[in-house]
Design a protein around this motif. Structure first.
Motif, mmCIF file in Angstrom:
data_model
loop_
_atom_site.group_PDB
_atom_site.id
_atom_site.type_symbol
_atom_site.label_atom_id
_atom_site.label_comp_id
_atom_site.label_asym_id
_atom_site.label_seq_id
_atom_site.Cartn_x
_atom_site.Cartn_y
_atom_site.Cartn_z
ATOM 1 N N TYR A 87 8.179 -6.730 1.168
ATOM 2 C CA TYR A 87 6.935 -7.142 0.509
ATOM 3 C C TYR A 87 6.520 -8.530 0.999
ATOM 4 C CZ TYR A 87 4.012 -9.188 -3.167
ATOM 5 O OH TYR A 87 3.005 -9.852 -3.848
ATOM 6 N N GLN A 88 7.474 -9.447 1.132
ATOM 7 C CA GLN A 88 7.165 -10.784 1.645
ATOM 8 C C GLN A 88 6.552 -10.711 3.037
ATOM 9 O OE1 GLN A 88 11.230 -12.375 1.161
ATOM 10 N NE2 GLN A 88 10.347 -13.981 -0.161
ATOM 11 N N CYS A 89 7.127 -9.869 3.876
ATOM 12 C CA CYS A 89 6.623 -9.726 5.253
ATOM 13 C C CYS A 89 5.193 -9.194 5.261
ATOM 14 C CB CYS A 89 7.524 -8.792 6.050
ATOM 15 S SG CYS A 89 9.201 -9.395 6.286
ATOM 16 N N TYR A 90 4.933 -8.171 4.450
ATOM 17 C CA TYR A 90 3.589 -7.586 4.385
ATOM 18 C C TYR A 90 2.585 -8.594 3.819
ATOM 19 C CZ TYR A 90 5.426 -2.871 5.344
ATOM 20 O OH TYR A 90 5.989 -1.759 5.917
ATOM 21 N N TYR A 91 3.021 -9.320 2.805
ATOM 22 C CA TYR A 91 2.129 -10.295 2.175
ATOM 23 C C TYR A 91 1.693 -11.371 3.179
ATOM 24 C CZ TYR A 91 0.390 -13.501 -1.407
ATOM 25 O OH TYR A 91 -0.408 -14.320 -2.176
ATOM 26 N N ILE A 92 2.649 -11.850 3.974
ATOM 27 C CA ILE A 92 2.338 -12.907 4.939
ATOM 28 C C ILE A 92 1.510 -12.367 6.108
ATOM 29 C CG2 ILE A 92 3.338 -14.512 6.623
ATOM 30 C CD1 ILE A 92 3.659 -15.423 3.727
ATOM 31 N N ASN A 93 1.848 -11.183 6.580
ATOM 32 C CA ASN A 93 1.216 -10.673 7.800
ATOM 33 C C ASN A 93 -0.024 -9.813 7.547
ATOM 34 O OD1 ASN A 93 2.843 -11.323 10.415
ATOM 35 N ND2 ASN A 93 4.398 -10.906 8.852
ATOM 36 N N ASP B 202 -3.683 -5.758 1.124
ATOM 37 C CA ASP B 202 -3.439 -4.644 2.046
ATOM 38 C C ASP B 202 -2.726 -3.510 1.297
ATOM 39 O OD1 ASP B 202 -3.209 -4.047 5.217
ATOM 40 O OD2 ASP B 202 -1.473 -3.240 4.147
ATOM 41 N N PRO B 203 -3.116 -2.236 1.570
ATOM 42 C CA PRO B 203 -2.487 -1.098 0.868
ATOM 43 C C PRO B 203 -0.967 -1.085 0.980
ATOM 44 C CG PRO B 203 -4.393 -0.370 2.102
ATOM 45 C CD PRO B 203 -4.178 -1.808 2.475
ATOM 46 N N ARG B 204 -0.428 -1.522 2.120
ATOM 47 C CA ARG B 204 1.028 -1.532 2.286
ATOM 48 C C ARG B 204 1.681 -2.555 1.354
ATOM 49 N NH1 ARG B 204 0.101 -1.864 8.710
ATOM 50 N NH2 ARG B 204 -1.642 -3.048 7.815
ATOM 51 N N THR B 205 0.998 -3.698 1.218
ATOM 52 C CA THR B 205 1.509 -4.720 0.314
ATOM 53 C C THR B 205 1.419 -4.252 -1.133
ATOM 54 O OG1 THR B 205 0.654 -6.381 1.863
ATOM 55 C CG2 THR B 205 1.367 -7.166 -0.302
ATOM 56 N N LEU C 287 4.197 -1.754 -2.147
ATOM 57 C CA LEU C 287 5.483 -2.382 -2.452
ATOM 58 C C LEU C 287 5.407 -3.199 -3.728
ATOM 59 C CD1 LEU C 287 6.765 -3.521 1.049
ATOM 60 C CD2 LEU C 287 7.656 -1.712 -0.397
ATOM 61 N N GLU C 288 4.245 -3.787 -4.008
ATOM 62 C CA GLU C 288 4.085 -4.533 -5.246
ATOM 63 C C GLU C 288 4.260 -3.619 -6.452
ATOM 64 O OE1 GLU C 288 0.857 -7.621 -7.317
ATOM 65 O OE2 GLU C 288 0.321 -6.493 -5.514
ATOM 66 N N ASP C 289 3.679 -2.414 -6.357
ATOM 67 C CA ASP C 289 3.834 -1.434 -7.445
ATOM 68 C C ASP C 289 5.300 -0.996 -7.573
ATOM 69 O OD1 ASP C 289 1.117 -1.535 -7.930
ATOM 70 O OD2 ASP C 289 0.663 0.256 -6.720
ATOM 71 N N MET C 290 5.981 -0.891 -6.439
ATOM 72 C CA MET C 290 7.379 -0.468 -6.450
ATOM 73 C C MET C 290 8.254 -1.520 -7.134
ATOM 74 S SD MET C 290 9.693 0.508 -3.107
ATOM 75 C CE MET C 290 8.501 1.708 -2.529
#
Length: 405
Positions: free
Chosen positions: A383-389, A394-397, A400-403
């Protein structure tokens, strides 16, 4: 008068020598079904006149069990030829067949025990071995299938019953002296899985006994040794127990330096006892002797990560995944270490993002291997990686946030 007394003694002696079976034995051998005979023997064992009578009684039970066993075996054999003969498959009593095999074996063992007891003159004259040795080994082998059948039915008690006696009798004279002896290539496998069931049932002594058999099989030696160390660890209750276990483990490892189970367990013990210097010496010695040792690199990286020495941890974990990149825990630890290093970067956003992006590749691999996070919790560092990049929206972020909620 003297001659009369001698004659009387001779009469008494003759009467004793030619005495018939006791009433208890007569009742047992008259029984026509196994359950009745077994009940009579259980209730009247102490009333049997001698070891010879006990052997005869147990032999009778064995024969009754064999009648059932042979009847069901004949149906199985006939069914195996059904495609050639075009006959209809006959149903047979699977549970009864396996119980009969078990009963035949257990009673034959008791018969053999009493049959080999010395008589009044101190001589051993077994009467039943030859006949039993011809048939009993087959009943024992069928207990391998009996245990598998019980496992399929999730009947753990029956698994231990059938596989347990199969393993416990492997060195019985009734088996090893039999002309029907066969090569049992599956012995180690059965021993290992029986140990797993025994350990699950909290029967540590049984589990350890069967693991000693499994260790003799090269195919199961590694897993068996690892489980044996694990059970020993579970049973540690005092500091003295722990110290003795570590000393024994060190001695074993010194004599078996190629044992990954001993190496890994000793490292874990040092770690749990906060003996960091001893652990790192052990790890570094292993790497110097075996530079491609996956376990050593993984444990080195874990220790460095715990010390927040992220540069060295990243290097060690990368060495480990070059050797074996299938462990989601090591992949997650590598990603976590990279994220921690990236978070500490100040004033260089491109370098920070690049490190998060590299971390992402390892964490996504961990996700692919362990999607349900049963072994490794890769979700937050990814999640940290998706949030930064990719940004917070973003749907991917978001996924993972929901997870993580």
């Amino acid at each position: 008068m003297k001659k009369i007394m001698i004659a009387a003694l001779m009469v008494l002696g003759t009467s004793t020598a030619f005495a018939g079976d006791s009433d208890a034995l007569k009742a047992i051998v008259k029984a026509k079904n196994y359950a009745e005979a077994a009940s009579l023997l259980k209730s009247s064992l102490s009333q049997l006149a001698s070891d010879a009578e006990k052997a005869k009684a147990y032999n009778h039970l064995t024969q009754l069990a064999l009648e059932k066993y042979n009847a069901e075996k004949a149906i199985q054999t006939e069914n195996q030829t059904v495609e050639l003969t075009k006959k209809e498959v006959q149903p047979y009593d699977t549970v009864g067949f396996y119980n009969a095999a078990y009963n035949a074996l257990t009673n034959a063992l008791e018969c053999y025990k009493y049959d080999n007891m010395p008589d009044a003159k101190g001589k051993v004259k077994p009467k039943f071995f030859e006949a039993l040795s011809q048939v009993i080994p087959a009943t024992r082998i069928d207990l391998v299938n009996a245990g598998q059948y019980a496992a399929q039915k999730s009947d753990e008690e029956k698994v231990l019953k059938y596989w347990g006696i199969y393993l416990d009798t492997k060195d019985s004279e009734l088996i090893v002296k039999s002309p029907k002896l066969v090569e049992e290539s599956w012995l180690g496998q059965v021993a290992y899985f029986t140990a797993l069931y025994a350990n699950q049932a909290k029967l540590s002594d049984q589990a350890l006994k069967y693991l000693d058999i499994a260790i003799q099989d090269p195919e199961y030696a590694k897993e068996a040794q690892s489980l044996k160390f694990g059970i020993a660890q579970q049973n540690l209750k005092t500091q003295a127990d722990t110290l003795k276990f570590v000393d024994d483990l060190k001695a074993f490892y010194n004599a078996n330096s190629d044992s990954e189970a001993a190496f890994g367990t000793l490292c874990n013990m040092y770690s749990s006892m906060n003996m960091k210097d001893e652990m790192m010496k052990l790890v570094n010695d292993k790497i110097s002797k075996d530079p491609n040792n996956y376990t050593a690199w993984a444990l080195k990286g874990q220790s460095e990560m715990n010390d927040q020495d992220y540069d060295n941890a990243i290097e060690s974990f990368k060495h480990a995944i070059e050797i074996d990149g299938t462990n989601p825990v090591v992949l997650t630890y590598l990603g976590f270490s990279m994220n921690a290093k990236a978070a500490a970067i100040e004033g260089n956003i491109p370098a920070q993002k690049a490190l998060y992006k590299e971390s992402m590749t390892y964490l996504e691999r961990a996700k692919e291997i362990d999607p349900d996070r049963q072994k490794a919790n890769w979700a937050y560092p990814l999640y940290q990686c998706y949030y930064i990049n990719y940004s917070a929206n973003d749907p991917r972020t978001k996924e993972l946030e929901d997870m993580l909620k």
